[in-house]
Design a protein around this motif. Structure first.
Motif, mmCIF file in Angstrom:
data_model
loop_
_atom_site.group_PDB
_atom_site.id
_atom_site.type_symbol
_atom_site.label_atom_id
_atom_site.label_comp_id
_atom_site.label_asym_id
_atom_site.label_seq_id
_atom_site.Cartn_x
_atom_site.Cartn_y
_atom_site.Cartn_z
ATOM 1 N N ARG A 1 53.958 105.156 -35.319
ATOM 2 C CA ARG A 1 53.994 105.815 -34.008
ATOM 3 C C ARG A 1 52.631 105.791 -33.336
ATOM 4 N N LEU B 1 53.746 103.964 -30.170
ATOM 5 C CA LEU B 1 53.943 104.978 -29.139
ATOM 6 C C LEU B 1 52.636 105.406 -28.497
ATOM 7 N N ALA C 1 51.880 103.278 -25.617
ATOM 8 C CA ALA C 1 52.734 103.589 -24.471
ATOM 9 C C ALA C 1 52.170 104.767 -23.679
ATOM 10 N N ALA C 2 51.673 105.782 -24.386
ATOM 11 C CA ALA C 2 51.063 106.911 -23.697
ATOM 12 C C ALA C 2 49.802 106.484 -22.960
ATOM 13 N N ILE D 1 53.231 105.389 -19.618
ATOM 14 C CA ILE D 1 54.688 105.337 -19.638
ATOM 15 C C ILE D 1 55.220 106.725 -19.946
ATOM 16 N N VAL E 1 57.169 109.853 -21.432
ATOM 17 C CA VAL E 1 57.642 110.046 -22.791
ATOM 18 C C VAL E 1 59.145 109.821 -22.875
ATOM 19 N N ARG F 1 61.727 102.602 -21.529
ATOM 20 C CA ARG F 1 60.929 101.730 -22.384
ATOM 21 C C ARG F 1 60.355 102.489 -23.569
ATOM 22 N N ASN F 2 59.934 103.727 -23.312
ATOM 23 C CA ASN F 2 59.391 104.514 -24.420
ATOM 24 C C ASN F 2 60.478 104.878 -25.418
ATOM 25 N N GLN F 3 61.681 105.096 -24.946
ATOM 26 C CA GLN F 3 62.785 105.372 -25.859
ATOM 27 C C GLN F 3 63.049 104.167 -26.756
ATOM 28 N N ARG G 1 60.842 102.040 -27.737
ATOM 29 C CA ARG G 1 59.762 102.012 -28.717
ATOM 30 C C ARG G 1 60.018 103.017 -29.833
#
Length: 309
Positions: free
Chosen positions: A263, A267, A270-271, A275, A277, A281-283, A285
């Motif tokens: 993560r 993730l 992504a932060a 992006i 939460v 797209r984050n889902q 990931r």
């Protein structure tokens, strides 16, 4: 050859650079590679100095000296040395394109303390709080200085030990054969390769910008062999009950370890990219991270259940 020279009596011959006759005194042939000791043998020890006083024993040229003094042979030797030097330089420049030796050295920079702490982390990841990899000037520190850094030493040793333990388990059941042991090793390697390729393809499709490299994936995915070894050994000692208890614990531990490690690699980027939460797209990931972690216990059971009866 010029006359002259002195060889000390009773002393063994020592290799030294030998001058060959040239048109100008004091000039040496740069292509002379070996000493000619035949003149010493022909003159014996304690040869007298020649009138030139240059320190060379007077002797007639031997066939070996004539061969080495041949310009054609000198040219051939020089050309061969040049080709060897060019080949070595070419290999040094291009070896990293096929085998990243420099990068591999980083993943094997471990010590005994790191191995002990890492094994404890793999079995008991629940109390560990800081999972961030340490950096020094934008470069991750060596694994021996950071327990969170991935390494290849433990996965490589665990894979070899897993094959040996599998052979022991098959032997105790009178099922051992080299072919079956080779099938066990090739099957484990095939599943590992499929895992790496599937994750790389998923990262590409989800468009994840991460510093997670292929070697990192091999390291993280190879940690499951540690739990597999523990499960098989307990199965050999205590039967099916010991196998399921230990393997179940190791499966939960590796699941937690992979979630908390990946993560930060997937993730966290992504932060950093801003992006949301709960964005789509984050889902994706998050689902990818969960899928990789969930696949580890399944493969641990699939590669070991037939070894314990």
């Amino acid at each position: 050859m010029h006359p002259g020279g002195l060889v000390a009596a009773g002393t063994p011959r020592q290799p030294s650079k030998r001058r060959t006759p040239v048109s100008q005194p004091g000039m040496a042939d740069p292509h002379q590679l070996f000493d000619d000791t035949s003149s010493t043998q022909s003159q014996g020890y304690g040869a007298q100095r020649g009138p030139s006083g240059l320190g060379y024993p007077a002797a007639s040229a031997s066939p070996q000296a004539a061969f080495l003094a041949d310009p054609v042979s000198n040219m051939a030797m020089a050309y061969g040395s040049s080709l060897a030097a060019q080949g070595k330089e070419l290999v040094d420049k291009n070896i990293d394109r096929f085998i990243p030796v420099t990068k591999l050295k980083y993943y094997f920079a471990v010590d005994t303390m790191y191995v002990g702490k890492k094994l404890g982390l793999l079995f008991f990841p629940y109390l560990h709080q800081d999972w961030e990899v340490q950096y020094q000037q934008d470069t991750p520190v060596a694994p021996r200085f950071d327990i969170n850094a991935p390494d290849l030493y433990i996965p490589a040793m665990a894979f070899i030990t897993y094959i040996l333990v599998a052979g022991l388990a098959l032997g105790t059941q009178d099922r051992f054969s080299p072919d079956l042991l080779g099938l066990q090793a090739s099957s484990a390697l095939a599943w590992l390769t499929l895992e790496v390729l599937a994750i790389l393809l998923s990262l590409y499709l989800v468009t994840v910008n991460t510093d997670l490299t292929t070697i990192d994936l091999v390291a993280f995915l190879g940690y499951k062999y540690v739990g597999m070894i523990g499960g098989v050994l307990m199965g050999l000692l205590f039967g099916k009950i010991g196998y399921y208890l230990v393997l179940g614990w190791c499966c939960v531990s590796i699941f937690v370890f992979m979630i908390r490690t990946l993560r930060l690699k997937i993730l966290a980027d992504a932060a950093a990219e801003g992006i949301p939460v709960r964005g789509a797209r984050n889902q994706l990931r998050m689902y990818l991270t969960m899928a990789v972690a969930a696949a580890q216990p399944l493969l641990m059971y699939w590669l070991t259940f037939h070894l314990v009866r």
